[in-house]
Design a protein around this motif. Structure first.
Motif, PDB file in Angstrom:
ATOM      1  N   LEU A 281      31.358  44.581  36.388  1.00 26.78           N
ATOM      2  CA  LEU A 281      32.733  44.750  35.940  1.00 26.78           C
ATOM      3  C   LEU A 281      32.770  44.735  34.423  1.00 26.78           C
ATOM      4  O   LEU A 281      32.151  43.887  33.784  1.00 26.78           O
ATOM      5  N   ARG A 282      33.532  45.676  33.855  1.00 25.07           N
ATOM      6  CA  ARG A 282      33.716  45.732  32.414  1.00 25.07           C
ATOM      7  C   ARG A 282      35.036  45.056  32.038  1.00 25.07           C
ATOM      8  O   ARG A 282      35.906  44.858  32.889  1.00 25.07           O
ATOM      9  N   PRO A 283      35.212  44.712  30.757  1.00 21.72           N
ATOM     10  CA  PRO A 283      36.487  44.136  30.333  1.00 21.72           C
ATOM     11  C   PRO A 283      37.672  45.021  30.736  1.00 21.72           C
ATOM     12  O   PRO A 283      37.618  46.248  30.654  1.00 21.72           O
ATOM     13  N   ALA A 284      38.731  44.383  31.196  1.00 20.70           N
ATOM     14  CA  ALA A 284      39.984  44.988  31.665  1.00 20.70           C
ATOM     15  C   ALA A 284      39.895  45.511  33.090  1.00 20.70           C
ATOM     16  O   ALA A 284      40.900  45.966  33.634  1.00 20.70           O
ATOM     17  N   GLU A 285      38.732  45.428  33.734  1.00 24.89           N
ATOM     18  CA  GLU A 285      38.633  45.812  35.138  1.00 24.89           C
ATOM     19  C   GLU A 285      38.860  44.590  36.029  1.00 24.89           C
ATOM     20  O   GLU A 285      38.612  43.449  35.629  1.00 24.89           O
TER      21      GLU A 285
ATOM     22  N   VAL B 248      38.503  40.707  34.402  1.00 22.53           N
ATOM     23  CA  VAL B 248      37.599  40.415  33.281  1.00 22.53           C
ATOM     24  C   VAL B 248      38.342  40.599  31.966  1.00 22.53           C
ATOM     25  O   VAL B 248      38.875  41.676  31.688  1.00 22.53           O
ATOM     26  N   ASP B 249      38.373  39.536  31.167  1.00 19.80           N
ATOM     27  CA  ASP B 249      38.946  39.629  29.824  1.00 19.80           C
ATOM     28  C   ASP B 249      37.878  40.023  28.818  1.00 19.80           C
ATOM     29  O   ASP B 249      38.085  40.915  27.992  1.00 19.80           O
ATOM     30  N   SER B 250      36.716  39.366  28.883  1.00 18.04           N
ATOM     31  CA  SER B 250      35.650  39.667  27.922  1.00 18.04           C
ATOM     32  C   SER B 250      34.293  39.424  28.569  1.00 18.04           C
ATOM     33  O   SER B 250      34.160  38.613  29.490  1.00 18.04           O
ATOM     34  N   GLY B 251      33.291  40.137  28.086  1.00 15.63           N
ATOM     35  CA  GLY B 251      31.933  39.968  28.569  1.00 15.63           C
ATOM     36  C   GLY B 251      31.542  41.005  29.614  1.00 15.63           C
ATOM     37  O   GLY B 251      32.395  41.698  30.183  1.00 15.63           O
ATOM     38  N   ASP B 252      30.248  41.120  29.841  1.00 15.70           N
ATOM     39  CA  ASP B 252      29.703  41.980  30.892  1.00 15.70           C
ATOM     40  C   ASP B 252      29.471  41.101  32.114  1.00 15.70           C
ATOM     41  O   ASP B 252      28.562  40.263  32.120  1.00 15.70           O
TER      42      ASP B 252
END
Length: 329
Positions: free
Chosen positions: A232-236, A220-224
């Protein structure tokens, strides 16, 4: 991109396999990133999700750095001097910015958003990466693919591809490797792979058919984002094991969400990865480092870079020991 850690981890890794897992709803494992400085007094920091202790490979994908968005003026831009690679392919994919690539094949190319550059290290290659003066914001991912034994000493190569976007259920998909959503990349790889950017409109949901012989990872780069039933959160990065023939991705935010989907069949070979080298033994790594430090023809010369090449860090004081993926449950 180089791994410029002063003391890079010494990894011997392989995909452990246990096919006794019964059929069930796919479980998503959440992999968190660690921050790594990319070098220099104003080091740009990257978020590294592969390799890590809980998982070293997803298919043949063995390295994933996610960086930005960062102000190029604040960090001094990206300036990676000539550095070597063996036994792998590098995949460069930008969301914003522009990076000048030079390598020892004589390739001189610009990496731009939505355009993939794939470089094959094989027996040995070197390259430099420098953000251009036009770059105000640096943002993207750098990915590595391990080459299988029969091809790990293949000749140097460089490929450039601009995928066409396809739209599915409020989602824009750009497939830079493999096949997804009816789109297929012509880029050559040495194992079956999937690599795609997926951008979801606010509150969009998309279900995509995938190869059940592949394991997958969604970065994930951006967004919920929700992958199957896991937030998943950004960077996960969400990991989905083999046996899944469809994945559902939901954007639970009121802004667009951007993700990178990676996939491939489990990579069964053990590999040794240290700094920018991939081999099959500690001795492979020692030899590659010695030849780089000695200026061997194995890696060649990068023409046109104004500066010195990157020296290799010191080797660890111990023989590299095996460390692999957890068994598939």
């Amino acid at each position: 991109m180089s791994n410029v850690e002063a003391e890079p981890a010494a990894l011997r890794c392989g995909a452990a396999v246990d096919d006794s897992r019964p059929a069930e709803e796919p479980r998503v494992d959440v992999l968190s990133a660690r921050d790594v400085p990319l070098g220099g007094p104003r080091a740009m920091r990257v978020r590294r999700t592969l390799p890590q202790r809980s998982r070293t490979l997803i298919g043949a994908w063995c390295f994933a750095d996610h960086y930005g968005p960062v102000d190029a003026a604040t960090v001094g831009g990206m300036d990676l001097p000539p550095h070597p690679h063996t036994g792998l392919q590098t995949v460069s994919w930008l969301f914003s910015g522009e990076i000048e690539h030079r390598d020892t094949l004589g390739s001189h190319a610009l990496i731009r958003p939505g355009e993939m550059n794939l470089m094959t290290g094989g027996h040995g290659i070197a390259h430099s990466e420098v953000s251009t003066p036009n770059t105000s914001v640096i943002h993207g991912v750098q990915l590595w693919v391990a080459l299988p034994e029969e091809h790990r000493n293949t000749a140097r190569d460089f490929q450039h591809h601009v995928p066409e976007a396809v739209r599915v259920d409020g989602t824009e998909i750009k497939v830079f490797l493999g096949s997804l959503a009816g789109s297929t990349s012509p880029v050559r790889t040495f194992t079956p792979l999937l690599g795609a950017e997926i951008v979801l409109e606010p509150r969009a949901t998309v279900t995509l058919a995938v190869d059940p012989a592949f394991e997958h990872g969604l970065l994930v780069d951006s967004g919920d984002v929700r992958l199957i039933d896991t937030a998943l959160r950004p960077a996960e990065l969400g990991y989905v094991p083999c046996g899944t023939d469809a994945v559902t991705v939901v954007n639970e935010s009121d802004a667009p969400a951007r993700t990178i989907l990676l996939g491939g069949p489990p990579f069964e070979e053990e590999i040794v990865m240290w700094w920018n080298f991939i081999g099959r033994s500690h001795e492979d790594i020692v030899r590659a480092r010695e030849e780089w430090q000695a200026g061997s023809d194995r890696f060649g010369e990068v023409e046109g870079y104004a500066g010195r090449r990157l020296p290799a860090p010191a080797l660890p004081n111990a023989v590299i020991t095996p460390r692999g993926n957890p068994p598939r449950r």
